[in-house]
Each structure stands twice: as C-alpha cells, then as structure tokens.
Design a protein around this motif. Structure first.
Motif, PDB file in Angstrom:
ATOM      1  N   LEU A   1       0.664  -1.276   0.047  1.00 49.72           N
ATOM      2  CA  LEU A   1       0.120   0.097   0.160  1.00 49.72           C
ATOM      3  C   LEU A   1       0.945   1.273  -0.066  1.00 49.72           C
ATOM      4  CD1 LEU A   1      -2.960  -0.956   2.478  1.00 49.72           C
ATOM      5  CD2 LEU A   1      -2.752  -1.208  -0.120  1.00 49.72           C
ATOM      6  N   ALA A   2       0.365   2.272  -0.683  1.00 46.04           N
ATOM      7  CA  ALA A   2       1.167   3.465  -0.767  1.00 46.04           C
ATOM      8  C   ALA A   2       0.065   4.666  -0.123  1.00 46.04           C
ATOM      9  CB  ALA A   2       1.333   3.930  -2.243  1.00 46.04           C
ATOM     10  N   PRO A   3      -0.159   4.801   1.088  1.00 41.81           N
ATOM     11  CA  PRO A   3      -0.986   5.559   1.874  1.00 41.81           C
ATOM     12  C   PRO A   3      -0.869   7.153   1.587  1.00 41.81           C
ATOM     13  CG  PRO A   3       0.487   4.875   3.494  1.00 41.81           C
ATOM     14  CD  PRO A   3       0.482   4.018   2.123  1.00 41.81           C
ATOM     15  N   LYS A   4      -1.621   7.924   1.597  1.00 41.79           N
ATOM     16  CA  LYS A   4      -1.365   9.473   1.571  1.00 41.79           C
ATOM     17  C   LYS A   4      -0.680   9.958   2.325  1.00 41.79           C
ATOM     18  CE  LYS A   4      -4.599  13.754   1.353  1.00 41.79           C
ATOM     19  NZ  LYS A   4      -5.876  13.999   1.430  1.00 41.79           N
ATOM     20  N   ILE A   5       0.096  11.089   1.883  1.00 44.07           N
ATOM     21  CA  ILE A   5       1.259  11.547   2.770  1.00 44.07           C
ATOM     22  C   ILE A   5       0.628  12.546   3.803  1.00 44.07           C
ATOM     23  CG2 ILE A   5       3.382  13.112   2.663  1.00 44.07           C
ATOM     24  CD1 ILE A   5       3.945  11.554   0.158  1.00 44.07           C
ATOM     25  N   ASN A   6       0.966  12.415   5.000  1.00 48.88           N
ATOM     26  CA  ASN A   6       0.498  13.386   5.824  1.00 48.88           C
ATOM     27  C   ASN A   6       1.469  14.351   6.049  1.00 48.88           C
ATOM     28  OD1 ASN A   6       0.329  14.661   8.581  1.00 48.88           O
ATOM     29  ND2 ASN A   6      -1.258  13.047   8.994  1.00 48.88           N
ATOM     30  N   PRO A   7       1.409  15.767   6.021  1.00 48.23           N
ATOM     31  CA  PRO A   7       2.376  16.582   6.356  1.00 48.23           C
ATOM     32  C   PRO A   7       3.227  16.434   7.565  1.00 48.23           C
ATOM     33  CG  PRO A   7      -0.051  17.602   5.717  1.00 48.23           C
ATOM     34  CD  PRO A   7       0.019  16.320   6.129  1.00 48.23           C
ATOM     35  N   ASP A   8       2.726  16.111   8.593  1.00 52.53           N
ATOM     36  CA  ASP A   8       3.291  15.780   9.860  1.00 52.53           C
ATOM     37  C   ASP A   8       4.630  14.930   9.529  1.00 52.53           C
ATOM     38  OD1 ASP A   8       1.571  17.311  11.231  1.00 52.53           O
ATOM     39  OD2 ASP A   8       0.413  15.821  11.992  1.00 52.53           O
ATOM     40  N   GLU A   9       4.533  14.127   8.344  1.00 51.03           N
ATOM     41  CA  GLU A   9       5.740  13.319   8.053  1.00 51.03           C
ATOM     42  C   GLU A   9       7.009  13.925   7.584  1.00 51.03           C
ATOM     43  OE1 GLU A   9       4.648   9.558   6.038  1.00 51.03           O
ATOM     44  OE2 GLU A   9       2.760  10.461   5.805  1.00 51.03           O
ATOM     45  N   SER A  10       6.841  15.304   7.293  1.00 52.56           N
ATOM     46  CA  SER A  10       7.992  16.103   6.495  1.00 52.56           C
ATOM     47  C   SER A  10       9.205  16.241   7.500  1.00 52.56           C
ATOM     48  CB  SER A  10       7.363  17.186   5.983  1.00 52.56           C
ATOM     49  OG  SER A  10       6.797  18.099   7.067  1.00 52.56           O
ATOM     50  N   TRP A  11       9.117  15.928   8.878  1.00 54.25           N
ATOM     51  CA  TRP A  11      10.272  16.276   9.631  1.00 54.25           C
ATOM     52  C   TRP A  11      11.131  15.432   9.370  1.00 54.25           C
ATOM     53  CZ3 TRP A  11      11.061  20.831  11.984  1.00 54.25           C
ATOM     54  CH2 TRP A  11       9.836  21.491  12.254  1.00 54.25           C
ATOM     55  N   LEU A  12      12.557  15.801   9.373  1.00 53.75           N
ATOM     56  CA  LEU A  12      13.657  14.778   9.324  1.00 53.75           C
ATOM     57  C   LEU A  12      14.268  14.696  10.715  1.00 53.75           C
ATOM     58  CD1 LEU A  12      15.528  16.099   5.804  1.00 53.75           C
ATOM     59  CD2 LEU A  12      13.782  14.204   6.298  1.00 53.75           C
ATOM     60  N   PHE A  13      14.727  13.512  11.193  1.00 54.34           N
ATOM     61  CA  PHE A  13      15.298  13.377  12.412  1.00 54.34           C
ATOM     62  C   PHE A  13      16.901  12.433  12.222  1.00 54.34           C
ATOM     63  CE2 PHE A  13      10.917  13.284  13.044  1.00 54.34           C
ATOM     64  CZ  PHE A  13      10.772  14.484  14.043  1.00 54.34           C
ATOM     65  N   PHE A  14      18.002  13.164  12.576  1.00 51.11           N
ATOM     66  CA  PHE A  14      19.163  12.847  12.193  1.00 51.11           C
ATOM     67  C   PHE A  14      19.815  11.730  12.902  1.00 51.11           C
ATOM     68  CE2 PHE A  14      18.967  17.378  10.853  1.00 51.11           C
ATOM     69  CZ  PHE A  14      19.328  17.204   9.411  1.00 51.11           C
ATOM     70  N   ASP A  15      18.896  10.892  13.845  1.00 57.27           N
ATOM     71  CA  ASP A  15      19.288   9.740  14.266  1.00 57.27           C
ATOM     72  C   ASP A  15      19.069   8.595  13.457  1.00 57.27           C
ATOM     73  OD1 ASP A  15      16.539  10.087  14.571  1.00 57.27           O
ATOM     74  OD2 ASP A  15      16.319   9.134  16.454  1.00 57.27           O
ATOM     75  N   GLN A  16      18.286   8.865  12.161  1.00 61.07           N
ATOM     76  CA  GLN A  16      18.017   7.828  11.312  1.00 61.07           C
ATOM     77  C   GLN A  16      19.175   7.835  10.449  1.00 61.07           C
ATOM     78  OE1 GLN A  16      14.151   9.577   9.794  1.00 61.07           O
ATOM     79  NE2 GLN A  16      13.451   7.370  10.370  1.00 61.07           N
ATOM     80  N   GLU A  17      19.496   6.726   9.669  1.00 60.07           N
ATOM     81  CA  GLU A  17      20.410   6.523   8.618  1.00 60.07           C
ATOM     82  C   GLU A  17      20.366   7.704   7.601  1.00 60.07           C
ATOM     83  OE1 GLU A  17      21.849   2.540   7.373  1.00 60.07           O
ATOM     84  OE2 GLU A  17      20.598   1.705   9.037  1.00 60.07           O
ATOM     85  N   ALA A  18      21.428   8.093   7.053  1.00 58.65           N
ATOM     86  CA  ALA A  18      21.379   9.116   5.931  1.00 58.65           C
ATOM     87  C   ALA A  18      20.752   8.591   4.852  1.00 58.65           C
ATOM     88  CB  ALA A  18      23.042   9.278   5.432  1.00 58.65           C
ATOM     89  N   SER A  19      20.786   7.417   4.342  1.00 60.34           N
ATOM     90  CA  SER A  19      19.990   6.854   3.163  1.00 60.34           C
ATOM     91  C   SER A  19      18.662   7.074   3.343  1.00 60.34           C
ATOM     92  CB  SER A  19      20.247   5.545   2.717  1.00 60.34           C
ATOM     93  OG  SER A  19      19.924   4.489   4.160  1.00 60.34           O
ATOM     94  N   VAL A  20      17.927   6.904   4.510  1.00 55.89           N
ATOM     95  CA  VAL A  20      16.814   6.777   4.823  1.00 55.89           C
ATOM     96  C   VAL A  20      16.057   8.235   4.712  1.00 55.89           C
ATOM     97  CG1 VAL A  20      14.854   6.602   6.738  1.00 55.89           C
ATOM     98  CG2 VAL A  20      16.527   5.012   6.460  1.00 55.89           C
ATOM     99  N   LEU A  21      16.961   9.367   5.265  1.00 54.63           N
ATOM    100  CA  LEU A  21      16.795  10.554   4.983  1.00 54.63           C
ATOM    101  C   LEU A  21      16.913  11.015   3.728  1.00 54.63           C
ATOM    102  CD1 LEU A  21      18.832  11.911   8.119  1.00 54.63           C
ATOM    103  CD2 LEU A  21      16.321  11.436   8.007  1.00 54.63           C
ATOM    104  N   HIS A  22      17.839  10.807   2.985  1.00 57.67           N
ATOM    105  CA  HIS A  22      17.959  10.944   1.598  1.00 57.67           C
ATOM    106  C   HIS A  22      16.778  10.436   0.581  1.00 57.67           C
ATOM    107  CE1 HIS A  22      19.788  11.707  -2.200  1.00 57.67           C
ATOM    108  NE2 HIS A  22      19.571  10.334  -2.814  1.00 57.67           N
ATOM    109  N   ASN A  23      16.213   9.430   1.010  1.00 59.98           N
ATOM    110  CA  ASN A  23      15.194   8.851   0.120  1.00 59.98           C
ATOM    111  C   ASN A  23      13.873   9.507   0.566  1.00 59.98           C
ATOM    112  OD1 ASN A  23      16.750   6.845  -0.880  1.00 59.98           O
ATOM    113  ND2 ASN A  23      16.160   5.622   0.342  1.00 59.98           N
TER     114      ASN A  23
END
Length: 363
Positions: A244-266
C-alpha cells in the motif's frame, strides 16, 4: 461542469451528436470514432491529455476525446484564489470546449452520471483523478475504465505510489495500465512498463516520467482496448503481493538525524514538491548564545566523504559545497540546497557563508 457561455450551451447538443461522426480522409465518408472521457486533476494529468489529443488527430485514429472530468475549482496559493484544476486550465489552453469539462463534487452524483450517459462514452481513462469511482459510474462505459497507475501493480496501491516507492529506496519501478474495479487499484492489468530509478531523481520528475511513459503505452494499447481484445490478455493481480502507498501526511515531513543518511535522503526525494522536508538546527553564535532555526531541506545525497571529522558529535560541517550532517549508524548526509522561512532556495555554500562564522549543530 465549467460554466459554458450561452453560445456553448446552444451548441452542446450538436457537439454531443457529432462526437462519433468525424470527417475521414474522404469528404464524402463518415467514420465513427469511439468517444473517450478523460479524468484527472494535477499537472501530470495534462501530460496524458496532450498525448490523447495529439493521437486523436491522426488520420487513422480510432477515438476522440469527448469530455474531460476533473476536480472542482479550489482555493489555491497564498491568496487562496478560487482556481480551476491544472488539468482544466491546460485543457482550455488547448482549445477544449469549456462546456465539455465536468467538475462534479463526487463522480457518483446523479446529474453528472446523466451527463456522462448522454455523451455515450465508450471508454473512460483516469490519470491521477483522485476520487474513488462508484459502481454506477463504472457500469456506464461499455469498454470499461482504464487507469494509468505509476507503479508496478500490485506494488504501491493507493494515493502516493511514487512517493512511497522513493521513500523505500526502490531501484526499479514502473507504470501500469489496469481496468478499474471497486477495490483500490486491484483491477486486471493490461500492460506494464519498467524503468530504473536514479538515486537522485525526485518525486515530481519521476511522476512526470511515469505518466509520460504510461500515456505512450496507453496510445499503443487503445486499439486492443477499443476492440475488446485487451480483456482477453489481461492478467489478474496477485493480491498476496500487494503493498500500500497511503496518502502523505504533512506531519511526516520532519527529518530526524538519528536515522541513517540513506533513509533521510530517500525521504527528501520522495517528499520533494509536497509536503517537502524540514528540520530544526541549532545556530551557536560566537558569544555562545544559541537559537533554533527551522529549515527546509531541498536536495541531499548520501555522503561520499570517508572519515569526516566532527569536533563534537552533533556538529554540522561544511565540505566541498555541502553541509554534512552526522546521522544514525555512523552515516553522514550532505545537504546541498536549503530554504529558510519566507526566503528563496539557496545552495549550501550561500547558507554557510551567511552564518558568518557561527556554528551549526543538528537537533
């Protein structure tokens, strides 16, 4: 429906009667072309409309675009001005008759369905229309409704297939032509086309590419769709493989740098255009005073520099035109373009120079 002029209202019945009787190569003969209704809303839908309109003018074309269905006018932009959908604006610019552009609140509205039946449409084509079509709509066109879906179905069914695919970091995706059924993006597949995904491409560019490829594939498949043979060669989707590809929620737009760089880049690539990606950083003045700054992160790449040295674990450094952020699992992310609130997009060099020796830290 876009409000027609009196002249257009008077001519509408003549236009509908004439939709299937179009001039052929010989002035003495009349060839019946099958009437298509095209449904979409955003700018990428206009890519498909252009291909359909251009192909319909070919001497051997089997079809004519009889009407367009799109979303009602909405308040858009900073001024919240009531504006037609991008598809409607483009159709009018192409010279499409305004009284054959329909804007129902819901595609199941009785008045709209009555208009659709009056058109005697043989086939409906959808491309990012954005509304679920009810059974009473799907029962009208005798050759069905065909959707251009920008994924390799049954993968990424839903509202945001391209964004979710990029967010997952896929190396391959594609576009599918499928008959529409009541279940979400679950209809039998007519054809697919696969493309390789560049690791820097962003969602808006990938969307355009996929709808362009889908439009080209649709034109090639229309003869079999309109003679009914496409139904025979379709393949059913394997529902057990569906994602499934659910609708994007604007709250998802925050980046958190404790995640891996590739996850943030994608995520930056996936959410480019809308809703974008943002982060909070800490600016440390030479006096030691600190302030929090919210920035939009526009363009990134996974850092190619090895053994980047940070004085402190949360420091952001500037290397070769990029802001380098330390991320999870020892990875680093290069930020190449950013945007401050109310400002234009700038490259990392301009932003770094604007700090005038102040330190930058991740939060």
């Amino acid at each position: 429906m876009i409000q027609p002029s009196p002249r257009n209202r008077a001519s509408r019945s003549r236009m509908i009667r004439g939709l299937c009787c179009l001039q052929s190569a010989s002035p003495l003969s009349c060839t019946k072309k099958k009437a298509l209704v095209f449904m979409g809303a955003p700018q990428v839908s206009a890519i498909v409309l252009d291909e359909l309109l251009n192909a319909s003018t070919s001497p051997d074309s089997l079809f004519e675009v009889a009407a367009i269905v799109t979303q009602p006018a909405a308040r858009r932009g900073r001024g919240k001005k009531l504006t037609l959908s991008p598809l409607a604006i483009h159709a009018l610019e192409r010279g499409f008759s305004p009284d054959l552009i329909f804007t129902p609140e819901r595609p199941g509205d009785d008045a709209f369905l009555s208009n659709l039946q009056a058109l005697q449409a043989h086939l409906c084509i959808t491309a990012a229309y954005g509304n679920i079509l009810p059974t009473k709509f799907l029962n009208i066109p005798p050759f069905g409704t065909v959707n251009i879906h920008p994924s390799l179905l049954p993968l990424y069914r839903g509202a945001a297939p391209v964004q979710r695919a990029l967010q997952d970091g896929v190396k391959e995706t594609g576009v599918s032509l499928a008959f529409t059924v009541r279940a979400l993006d679950a209809g039998p597949i007519i054809a697919t086309e696969t493309i390789q995904v560049d690791d820097q491409i962003k969602a808006p560019d990938l969307l355009e590419l996929l709808f362009y490829r889908g439009a080209k594939r649709l034109i090639g498949e229309l003869p079999s769709i309109l003679d009914g043979s496409a139904r025979v060669k379709t393949r059913c989707q394997d529902n057990s493989q569906a994602t499934l590809a659910p609708k994007i929620n604007p709250d998802e737009s925050w980046l958190f740098f404790d995640q891996e760089a590739s996850v943030l880049h994608n995520k930056v690539r996936a959410f480019s255009g809308w809703p974008g990606t943002k982060a909070r950083v800490l600016v440390v003045e030479k006096s030691g005073q600190q302030k929090t700054l919210e920035i939009k992160i526009i363009t990134t790449r996974v850092c190619s520099h090895e053994n980047v040295q940070f004085d402190e674990a949360d420091d952001v450094v500037f290397i070769d035109g990029a802001l380098v952020f330390p991320c999870g699992r020892g990875t680093t992310l290069e930020v190449l373009e950013i945007q401050l609130p109310g400002k234009k997009i700038v490259n990392a060099t301009a932003f770094w120079n604007g700090l005038r020796g102040q330190k930058l830290k991740k939060l």
